[in-house]
Scaffold this active site. Structure first.
Site, mmCIF file in Angstrom:
data_model
loop_
_atom_site.group_PDB
_atom_site.id
_atom_site.type_symbol
_atom_site.label_atom_id
_atom_site.label_comp_id
_atom_site.label_asym_id
_atom_site.label_seq_id
_atom_site.Cartn_x
_atom_site.Cartn_y
_atom_site.Cartn_z
ATOM 1 N N ASP A 178 0.831 -1.201 0.000
ATOM 2 C CA ASP A 178 0.000 0.000 0.000
ATOM 3 C C ASP A 178 0.870 1.256 0.000
ATOM 4 O O ASP A 178 0.634 2.207 -0.757
ATOM 5 C CB ASP A 178 -0.900 -0.032 1.240
ATOM 6 C CG ASP A 178 -2.002 1.027 1.225
ATOM 7 O OD1 ASP A 178 -2.423 1.437 0.123
ATOM 8 O OD2 ASP A 178 -2.449 1.424 2.310
ATOM 9 N N HIS A 261 -4.660 3.313 -6.927
ATOM 10 C CA HIS A 261 -5.834 3.044 -6.086
ATOM 11 C C HIS A 261 -7.122 3.006 -6.897
ATOM 12 O O HIS A 261 -8.066 2.281 -6.535
ATOM 13 C CB HIS A 261 -5.935 4.079 -4.964
ATOM 14 C CG HIS A 261 -5.182 3.688 -3.731
ATOM 15 N ND1 HIS A 261 -3.816 3.855 -3.613
ATOM 16 C CD2 HIS A 261 -5.585 3.102 -2.568
ATOM 17 C CE1 HIS A 261 -3.421 3.403 -2.429
ATOM 18 N NE2 HIS A 261 -4.470 2.932 -1.783
ATOM 19 N N HIS A 264 -7.190 -0.456 -8.128
ATOM 20 C CA HIS A 264 -7.561 -1.306 -6.991
ATOM 21 C C HIS A 264 -9.069 -1.289 -6.781
ATOM 22 O O HIS A 264 -9.707 -2.333 -6.597
ATOM 23 C CB HIS A 264 -6.877 -0.833 -5.717
ATOM 24 C CG HIS A 264 -7.529 -1.342 -4.460
ATOM 25 N ND1 HIS A 264 -8.627 -0.725 -3.889
ATOM 26 C CD2 HIS A 264 -7.276 -2.435 -3.691
ATOM 27 C CE1 HIS A 264 -9.018 -1.413 -2.822
ATOM 28 N NE2 HIS A 264 -8.209 -2.448 -2.679
ATOM 29 N N HIS A 278 -5.616 -5.518 0.704
ATOM 30 C CA HIS A 278 -5.674 -4.216 0.027
ATOM 31 C C HIS A 278 -4.330 -3.870 -0.619
ATOM 32 O O HIS A 278 -4.255 -3.538 -1.806
ATOM 33 C CB HIS A 278 -6.060 -3.149 1.055
ATOM 34 C CG HIS A 278 -5.960 -1.740 0.551
ATOM 35 N ND1 HIS A 278 -6.942 -1.149 -0.202
ATOM 36 C CD2 HIS A 278 -4.984 -0.801 0.692
ATOM 37 C CE1 HIS A 278 -6.590 0.102 -0.503
ATOM 38 N NE2 HIS A 278 -5.401 0.328 0.026
#
Length: 381
Positions: A178, A261, A264, A278
C-alpha cells in the site's frame, strides 16, 4: 466588478499525535489523559485479555476510568449503534479502538457519532488506514455499504511494534504494498494539480512525506523483512511501520491518490481476488500506473525489487485469479475511470481502453519479473 472563480486551496491533515514503540498497552493512559477521563475500549477478541490485564489497571492507576467491549466482527450500522449506546451508558468521553481494520473503522464511526476524541491502536500494519479520516461501512452480511467521510483525523494513533511484529508477515508485507504506491500517486496528483483526499489541492508537504515514505521502504525493506520473518522488533521494523502507517497515511491523504488506487477500486468486482489484501492489489495497480505513465525502467526495477523482497504478488495469478475474462477486466477498467475515483489525478487523460491495456501489460511484466527472480508463475488462460 465580475465575480471570480474561488481558488481551491492546498490542504494537509494528520492525526494530532502518532506514538510508536513496543509495549504501548500499558502506556494507554499517557495518551488518553490528553483527550478524556473515561474510555470505552473497542477490542478485537484476541487482544481483549491483554487490554484487560495491561491497560485497565494502568488507567485506574492514573485516575482514569475505562471499560472494554468486544467488537462483534463487522463494521456495520447495527454494530456502530450498539457500541455508541454502550459508550453513552458508561459515560465514556473518549473512544479507543484496538484491533484490525474493521475494528478501527467501527471505532472511528462511534467517535464520529458521539463527537468524542478517538485513539486508535492498530494490531497489524497492513495499510495506512489508521491515520486517515475515512471509514468503510458494510451491511450486517458483510457487503460494502458506504464510505463514511469524517470531519477530522484520529486524535492519536498508537503503533505498538511488539504487537505488529507478532502478526503474520503477510499483513506487514501488504502494508509495504500500500505504501509503495503513495509517492508515485502523490507525484502524479501534484504534477496534474489534482485533488487530494481532503478535496483540496495537494500540498508540497504531503508530497514530501510521500517521498520520505518511499525512501524509508527502499532503504529498510531487507532488514525489516528479515526481522519480521522471526516476529522480532528492530529499528528497521519500527522505521518501516512509521512509513507504512503514518507517512503513507498523511502522504496519501494530503498528497492525493491516482491510478494505482483507482485500479484497486475497480478490481473489487473480481470475485476470484476478494481474499487478497488491500496492499497486494494496490501494488498491482501501481504496476499498471507505471505502464500508463511509461515510467523509466530503472524506477520500475527498484520498486519490483522492494516488492519481491516483501513477498508481494506481481501478477493476477498470485492474487488468486483463475481465468482472465476480458469482459470482466474491461469492467474493472471502466470503474477505475469513474469520475468519482482518482484516475483523474493522472497528468494525462486516461481512458478505459488505456487501463485495460495497462492491466494486460502489467501482468505480462509481472510474469517476466517473477521468472527472472526464479519464481515463475503459470500463464493465465
Amino acid at each position: 466588478m465580475t465575480a471570480s472563480t474561488p481558488v481551491v486551496p492546498r490542504g494537509i491533515a494528520s492525526p494530532s499525535k502518532f506514538i510508536i514503540g513496543p509495549g504501548l498497552l500499558a502506556q494507554l493512559p499517557d495518551v488518553v489523559k490528553d483527550f478524556g477521563t473515561n474510555a470505552i475500549i473497542i477490542c478485537d477478541p484476541f487482544i481483549l485479555p491483554h487490554v484487560e490485564r495491561e491497560s485497565l489497571p494502568a488507567l485506574a492507576k492514573a485516575g482514569l476510568k475505562g471499560s472494554v467491549e468486544k467488537f462483534n466482527g463487522e463494521c456495520c450500522d447495527s454494530e456502530i449503534k450498539r457500541l455508541s449506546a454502550l459508550a453513552k451508558e458508561r459515560g465514556a468521553n473518549v473512544v479507543v479502538g484496538v484491533g484490525g481494520g474493521k475494528t478501527l473503522d467501527t471505532s472511528k464511526a462511534v467517535s464520529h457519532a458521539l463527537k468524542h476524541p478517538l485513539v486508535l491502536y492498530p494490531t497489524i500494519a497492513s495499510s495506512d488506514a489508521p491515520c486517515i479520516a475515512l471509514a468503510v461501512v458494510y451491511t450486517d452480511e458483510g457487503a460494502f455499504s458506504h464510505y463514511l467521510h469524517l470531519p477530522q483525523n484520529p486524535s492519536a494513533v498508537m503503533a505498538d511494534t511488539s504487537v505488529i511484529a507478532g502478526a503474520p508477515a503477510r499483513f506487514f508485507s501488504a502494508g509495504i504494498g500500500d505504501a509503495l504506491a503513495t509517492y508515485f500517486e502523490a507525484q502524479a496528483c501534484y504534477d496534474s494539480d489534482g485533488t487530494n483526499l481532503l478535496g483540496k489541492k495537494p500540498s508540497r508537504t504531503g508530497l514530501g512525506m510521500a517521498r520520505l515514505c518511499y525512501d524509508i521502504l527502499r532503504d529498510n525493506v531487507d532488514s525489516a523483512m528479515d526481522a519480521i520473518s522471526r516476529n522480532v522488533v528492530t529499528d528497521a521494523v519500527t522505521t518501516t511501520v512509521e512509513a507504512t502507517i503514518y507517512l503513507s497515511g498523511v502522504g496519501s491523504e494530503s498528497g492525493g491518490l491516482a491510478a494505482a488506487h483507482a485500479i484497486h477500486d475497480g478490481m473489487t468486482v473480481v470475485e476470484d481476488i476478494h481474499h487478497a489484501q488491500h496492499g497486494e492489489k494496490v501494488i498491482f495497480g501501481l504496476m499498471c500506473q507505471f505502464v500508463l505513465a511509461n515510467t523509466p525502467r530503472e524506477t520500475v526495477d527498484e520498486v519490483v525489487r522492494i516488492a519481491l523482497r516483501a513477498g508481494l504478488p506481481l501478477t493476477l495469478q498470485q492474487l488468486g485469479l483463475k481465468k482472465f475474462v476480458p469482459a470482466e477486466w474491461r469492467k474493472v477498467a471502466e470503474l477505475a475511470c469513474s469520475p468519482d475515483d482518482t484516475m483523474g489525478n493522472m497528468p494525462m487523460k486516461i481512458t478505459p481502453d488505456d487501463v485495460y491495456n495497462a492491466i494486460v501489460t502489467a501482468n505480462v511484466m509481472g510474469e517476466r519479473h517473477m521468472a527472472a527472480a526464479g519464481k515463475a508463475v503459470p500463464k493465465l488462460d
